[in-house]
Design an enzyme around this catalytic site. Structure first.
Site: not given
Length: 367
Positions: A191, A217, A266, A294
């Site tokens: 990510d 990501e 999320k 998160q």
């Protein structure tokens, strides 16, 4: 089942170590506890995690928008009128985690009222999820050691590796060290939090082509429109859109533009109602989905696993459900526990979790 009051309570709990990634770092969980009260005496709860470097929200801003705008819009509305609540909250631009927390607290209150788990109300597909652990920026030896600990203690064997630093070789070395240490015994994906350019991203992915990664990501910014499209077209693994797809409309835009082939859901930013919209759109478009995080505390993680376990599509991949392990403490009366790499949906009505009043009194910051 009418809502009589909404509370937004700021609290702060330190992390054991800073969590570092390309878009910033977090040292203290300065989150907001949201409580929705009903005329039946039921209280639903949820957690809003401010991420100013991602959504522009701050802890004081979340408290203010809930207390000064959202509360008045939902008081008097029934827990079953979730579309009414969503429409009223949508009148205010932005504030995604504040809206999400109100939505999830309403779902929790509804589940407690009808004496059913939220996960069953949402879909009831499963009772738990495999867990993916996020590895933040550090030197290769430290990141390997953290992965070893997660595998040994919690049985976690899927790791999301934060990348996006310069030079690119810093991050490719870390991912290579992890693969060399664990071989095929773990799953790895990366990510970038928009930290690289499109060309840097492609160079990094070529360097890691032999490492059998699951996903890539948000390696480069979505507003680099042509560069992002060029990058995604050249990759042979799913490219996850995360920060660039906070709404269903954003998912449509990014996918039709060729800027993503998978998405991260999320609950902290889309709640349960919005997350179902995003999920159903993704299923219709044939996209892979992962449950993201998160940097939630245990309450936020309970929300994420309740949604992820409720649906077949979100249950296929390991969910990012372990960030709470990095917090020095939490608010819940009974802590979440990861065993054999799996986090079970907490048993009980609603979200199945409760806030410890003594811990809340210790960590709240509005006293």
């Amino acid at each position: 089942m009418k809502i009589t009051a909404v509370e937004a309570i700021p609290f702060a709990i330190p992390y054991r170590k800073p969590l570092k990634f390309a878009s910033g770092e977090v040292r203290v969980a300065t989150h907001v506890l949201v409580r929705v009260h009903t005329d039946d005496g039921v209280v639903g709860i949820a957690e809003a995690p401010p991420r100013p470097f991602t959504y522009g929200e701050t802890q004081p801003g979340i408290v203010a928008v809930i207390n000064e705008i959202f509360a008045a819009q939902v008081v008097g509305v029934s827990l079953t009128e979730r579309e009414v609540i969503s429409a009223r909250l949508a009148r205010t631009v932005g504030n995604p985690t504040a809206k999400a927390a109100v939505d999830m607290a309403v779902w929790d209150a509804f589940g407690r009222t009808v004496q059913l788990p939220v996960s069953e109300l949402l879909g009831g597909f499963g009772t738990g999820m495999r867990v993916s652990h996020m590895l933040g920026f550090d030197d290769p030896a430290a990141m390997v050691a953290e992965a070893e600990k997660m595998l040994e203690i919690y049985g976690i064997s899927t790791f999301k590796v934060k990348v996006g630093r310069r030079p690119v070789s810093l991050d490719t070395a870390v991912v290579r060290a992890l693969r060399e240490r664990f071989g095929a015994n773990v799953e790895l994906y990366v990510d970038g939090n928009r930290g690289w350019t499109a060309s840097e991203s492609l160079r990094a992915m070529k360097d890691m082509d032999d490492l059998n990664l699951l996903f890539a990501e948000e390696l480069c910014p979505a507003d680099d429109v042509l560069g992002r499209r060029w990058l995604v077209d050249k990759l042979d693994l799913p490219f996850i859109a995360d920060e660039s797809v906070p709404t269903a409309a954003d998912v449509t835009r990014e996918v039709l533009a060729g800027a993503a082939t998978a998405i991260s859901i999320k609950t902290a930013r889309t709640g349960f109602s919005g997350s179902q919209r995003v999920l159903h759109l993704a299923e219709g478009l044939g996209l892979e989905v992962v449950m993201g995080n998160q940097i939630d505390g245990q309450l936020g993680t309970a929300c994420a696993v309740s949604f992820g376990a409720a649906h077949a599509s979100t249950s296929r991949c390991a969910g990012e459900l372990s960030n709470f392990l990095d917090m020095a403490d939490d608010l819940l009366t009974e802590p979440l526990r990861i065993r054999d790499g799996v986090l079970q949906v907490p048993p009980g009505n609603g979200l199945g979790v409760n806030v410890d009043p003594d811990k809340l009194a210790r960590y709240r910051t509005d006293n």
